[in-house]
Write an enzyme that holds these catalytic residues in place. Sequence first.
Site, PDB file in Angstrom:
ATOM      1  N   GLU B 143      51.824  36.927 -25.696  1.00  0.00           N
ATOM      2  CA  GLU B 143      52.353  36.358 -24.457  1.00  0.00           C
ATOM      3  C   GLU B 143      53.714  36.975 -24.199  1.00  0.00           C
ATOM      4  O   GLU B 143      54.336  37.550 -25.092  1.00  0.00           O
ATOM      5  CB  GLU B 143      52.462  34.832 -24.575  1.00  0.00           C
ATOM      6  CG  GLU B 143      53.382  34.325 -25.692  1.00  0.00           C
ATOM      7  CD  GLU B 143      54.819  34.053 -25.258  1.00  0.00           C
ATOM      8  OE1 GLU B 143      55.081  33.945 -24.042  1.00  0.00           O
ATOM      9  OE2 GLU B 143      55.698  33.976 -26.136  1.00  0.00           O
ATOM     10  N   ARG B 178      51.116  29.596 -24.155  1.00  0.00           N
ATOM     11  CA  ARG B 178      50.954  30.804 -23.343  1.00  0.00           C
ATOM     12  C   ARG B 178      50.051  31.839 -24.002  1.00  0.00           C
ATOM     13  O   ARG B 178      49.605  32.788 -23.340  1.00  0.00           O
ATOM     14  CB  ARG B 178      52.329  31.436 -23.037  1.00  0.00           C
ATOM     15  CG  ARG B 178      53.175  30.654 -22.056  1.00  0.00           C
ATOM     16  CD  ARG B 178      54.433  31.398 -21.655  1.00  0.00           C
ATOM     17  NE  ARG B 178      55.336  31.658 -22.759  1.00  0.00           N
ATOM     18  CZ  ARG B 178      56.342  30.855 -23.150  1.00  0.00           C
ATOM     19  NH1 ARG B 178      56.565  29.722 -22.504  1.00  0.00           N
ATOM     20  NH2 ARG B 178      57.112  31.182 -24.160  1.00  0.00           N
ATOM     21  N   SER B 218      62.811  39.185 -28.917  1.00  0.00           N
ATOM     22  CA  SER B 218      63.530  38.239 -28.076  1.00  0.00           C
ATOM     23  C   SER B 218      64.798  38.930 -27.592  1.00  0.00           C
ATOM     24  O   SER B 218      65.689  39.240 -28.385  1.00  0.00           O
ATOM     25  CB  SER B 218      63.853  37.003 -28.925  1.00  0.00           C
ATOM     26  OG  SER B 218      64.632  36.103 -28.196  1.00  0.00           O
ATOM     27  N   HIS B 298      69.404  27.905 -34.707  1.00  0.00           N
ATOM     28  CA  HIS B 298      68.800  28.283 -33.437  1.00  0.00           C
ATOM     29  C   HIS B 298      69.144  27.315 -32.313  1.00  0.00           C
ATOM     30  O   HIS B 298      69.356  27.729 -31.169  1.00  0.00           O
ATOM     31  CB  HIS B 298      67.279  28.413 -33.534  1.00  0.00           C
ATOM     32  CG  HIS B 298      66.689  28.891 -32.228  1.00  0.00           C
ATOM     33  ND1 HIS B 298      66.090  28.046 -31.330  1.00  0.00           N
ATOM     34  CD2 HIS B 298      66.706  30.109 -31.640  1.00  0.00           C
ATOM     35  CE1 HIS B 298      65.723  28.741 -30.257  1.00  0.00           C
ATOM     36  NE2 HIS B 298      66.079  29.986 -30.421  1.00  0.00           N
ATOM     37  N   PHE B 305      72.750  29.043 -24.560  1.00  0.00           N
ATOM     38  CA  PHE B 305      72.045  29.710 -23.458  1.00  0.00           C
ATOM     39  C   PHE B 305      71.791  28.736 -22.302  1.00  0.00           C
ATOM     40  O   PHE B 305      72.012  29.061 -21.141  1.00  0.00           O
ATOM     41  CB  PHE B 305      70.710  30.296 -23.944  1.00  0.00           C
ATOM     42  CG  PHE B 305      70.839  31.635 -24.624  1.00  0.00           C
ATOM     43  CD1 PHE B 305      71.648  32.631 -24.090  1.00  0.00           C
ATOM     44  CD2 PHE B 305      70.131  31.916 -25.789  1.00  0.00           C
ATOM     45  CE1 PHE B 305      71.763  33.874 -24.712  1.00  0.00           C
ATOM     46  CE2 PHE B 305      70.244  33.156 -26.416  1.00  0.00           C
ATOM     47  CZ  PHE B 305      71.054  34.130 -25.880  1.00  0.00           C
ATOM     48  N   HIS B 319      61.329  37.350 -23.709  1.00  0.00           N
ATOM     49  CA  HIS B 319      60.719  37.583 -25.021  1.00  0.00           C
ATOM     50  C   HIS B 319      59.248  37.957 -24.895  1.00  0.00           C
ATOM     51  O   HIS B 319      58.635  37.817 -23.838  1.00  0.00           O
ATOM     52  CB  HIS B 319      60.938  36.393 -25.975  1.00  0.00           C
ATOM     53  CG  HIS B 319      59.979  35.254 -25.838  1.00  0.00           C
ATOM     54  ND1 HIS B 319      60.323  33.958 -26.117  1.00  0.00           N
ATOM     55  CD2 HIS B 319      58.684  35.210 -25.447  1.00  0.00           C
ATOM     56  CE1 HIS B 319      59.273  33.176 -25.920  1.00  0.00           C
ATOM     57  NE2 HIS B 319      58.275  33.907 -25.516  1.00  0.00           N
TER      58      HIS B 319
END
Lengths: 360, 360
Positions: B143, B178, B218, B298, B305, B319
């Site tokens: 994906e 996805r 990513s 993370h 972000f 990504h």
Amino acid sequence: MESAIDTHLQCPRTLSRRAGEDYRPPFPVWVARAGEDVTAVVMGYFGVQYRGEEHREEAFAGLRHLVDDFGRPDGPGAWDTTHHRDAAGYDNLIAVGYWRDPETYGRWLARPEIAAWWDADERRTGDLGFFREIVSPRADQFETLYPFTDRLPGVGGVMDGVSDEIEEHAYWGSMRDRIPLSQTDRMRPEGGLSATGDPALGGRVVVRGHDNIALIRSGQDWSEADPEEHALYETEVEPALREAMDFLRDRGQRLGCYSNRYVRYVDLDGRPLDKTYAISHWRSLDKLEQWAETHPSHLRVFVAFVSLARRFPTLRLYHEVSVFDASEQYYEYVNCHPATGLLRDAEAPHEVPPGVTPAS
Amino acid sequence: MESAIDTHLQCPRTLSRRAGEDYRPPFPVWVARAGEDVTAVVMGYFGVQYRGEEHREEAFAGLRHLVDDFGRPDGPGAWDTTHHRDAAGYDNLIAVGYWRDPETYGRWLARPEIAAWWDADERRTGDLGFFREIVSPRADQFETLYPFTDRLPGVGGVMDGVSDEIEEHAYWGSMRDRIPLSQTDRMRPEGGLSATGDPALGGRVVVRGHDNIALIRSGQDWSEADPEEHALYETEVEPALREAMDFLRDRGQRLGCYSNRYVRYVDLDGRPLDKTYAISHWRSLDKLEQWAETHPSHLRVFVAFVSLARRFPTLRLYHEVSVFDASEQYYEYVNCHPATGLLRDAEAPHEVPPGVTPAS
């Protein structure tokens, strides 16, 4: 290790569990268990509202009255009392009681002295406000989570014991996976909140809920912390938690949060204890998940808790989450300000859209 | 709005999508699309390894050789070049190429001049190391995700176009949702990494992958940032990203991360560009999910972000995530240090358990 969903509540799935069969969580937690005879519980939040220190004594007398009523036959099997100041600047005292079955609650509620007290005109005309928010999830409509197995707070206090270590935790979506109904139902919300009176006019207003409103009680207990842990909690965790709670209270509406109260245990004389929790009503479990999983305000708290956990073994964090059919909810506000609880987002009857006259 | 899973890749589900039918994401993103003729792609990471500035020129000559080879008939449809320093202190230059089908890649790879160059003894005996990490996911095994629709980097560069706005994003689990294969397969890992030579002895070692290794690329592109955004990125985001990347590189092993490289685009003369990405191999999609969703390292980047996105419209984040059958992977290391890429976690053949003699 076992499923959080008790054996007698398991059924053939039409929806997958998010965690695969081979998932093993990284640390142990437990859930409360009850016998098959428990088909539904009652969570009754009874509140007293006041504004100004001059009404504090009268409000605490009201709280003590509520707790005295809890002591009558058929009263709740567990309860606690809290204080919080709301966004409108009012102080609120809540006595929450938990019943192991709706029938016992029904008998208690119908006692003449209790029914008469709530119905009395004095409730509507004095300096205090009063509210009742009563929900009654079926056994397949709620879940609990405790990283400890003794002295369970909240609804755990009326359950019969604890599970083995459970599988469904430490991942996003595990809250949903622990609710038995999620095996076959996405628990989508239907309809909106409506009021039977006009919240803006005060008086006595009943708010009608809709299907699949979600309620989370998310608790923190640092009463057994040593002085160093106490300082750590108050400097590194509590500020992030308070910020998240204030955010939800003040700006949660557009995210689907109907009401958020960050409450602190108090004794019946008003002395605060080192235990707090959030009482948070959401339009749906989806909306609660979205906020918890992606909103910076919650992720900051989450990171603070995760980072702290190992250094702070005495911190007791827990939660209970329920969803309800429309018929399993009763919200009543007497002489309260119009942004109290679920009143804020309830639509008054006969509301007329802008530009449309009643005759059109 | 449409599903991230292209129509021709949809099939009757045996596993639920995490997002309900009525889920609507809060902002738009897109995925790359290709025609039904694309049944698998090839992602080929070709690396040059060196240590010490005195070998830099030779290494860049090696990189230019790799890129020259990309220009031969049947070469990749898109490629880029990067530099990173690894945990052992070695510098690594990677040219990654993307092919729209394995057959074209196969013809390219079999070209005598290319095959001979990789097989030559000089690769094994010089001052440089070389590696190839080639993966070939089927169309139902990968994906992509882009909050933009032009100049798609990575595998998007060999696809045919972009989707409409897609449904499955902005929630944890959307990466899995996805991937078309997730409709019917949990993509569980099977087996471990094994080496055909002895990584500790250097030389030429091939690592055999196992089913359902996951690879994420990513990316971050702030090359179009104005000076203020540039400063914002470098002070508020990049340090958190670097910390997360260093964490995964140095301590990701026990979390299931086989290899993590945080690489920066360079041109063929070694000048850095304002574009970076992570190349991260995981034991499984599960393990990648667990780290991304719950690890403080993370979540801090994620919060940075999310908090920044509105103030920084020119930042391009994207990504691509793939999973592979064991047979769709080829990892070869020539004259590389033993912790290079997937070598680090590969078991050498005939490894003898402690206390057991070979004869027992």
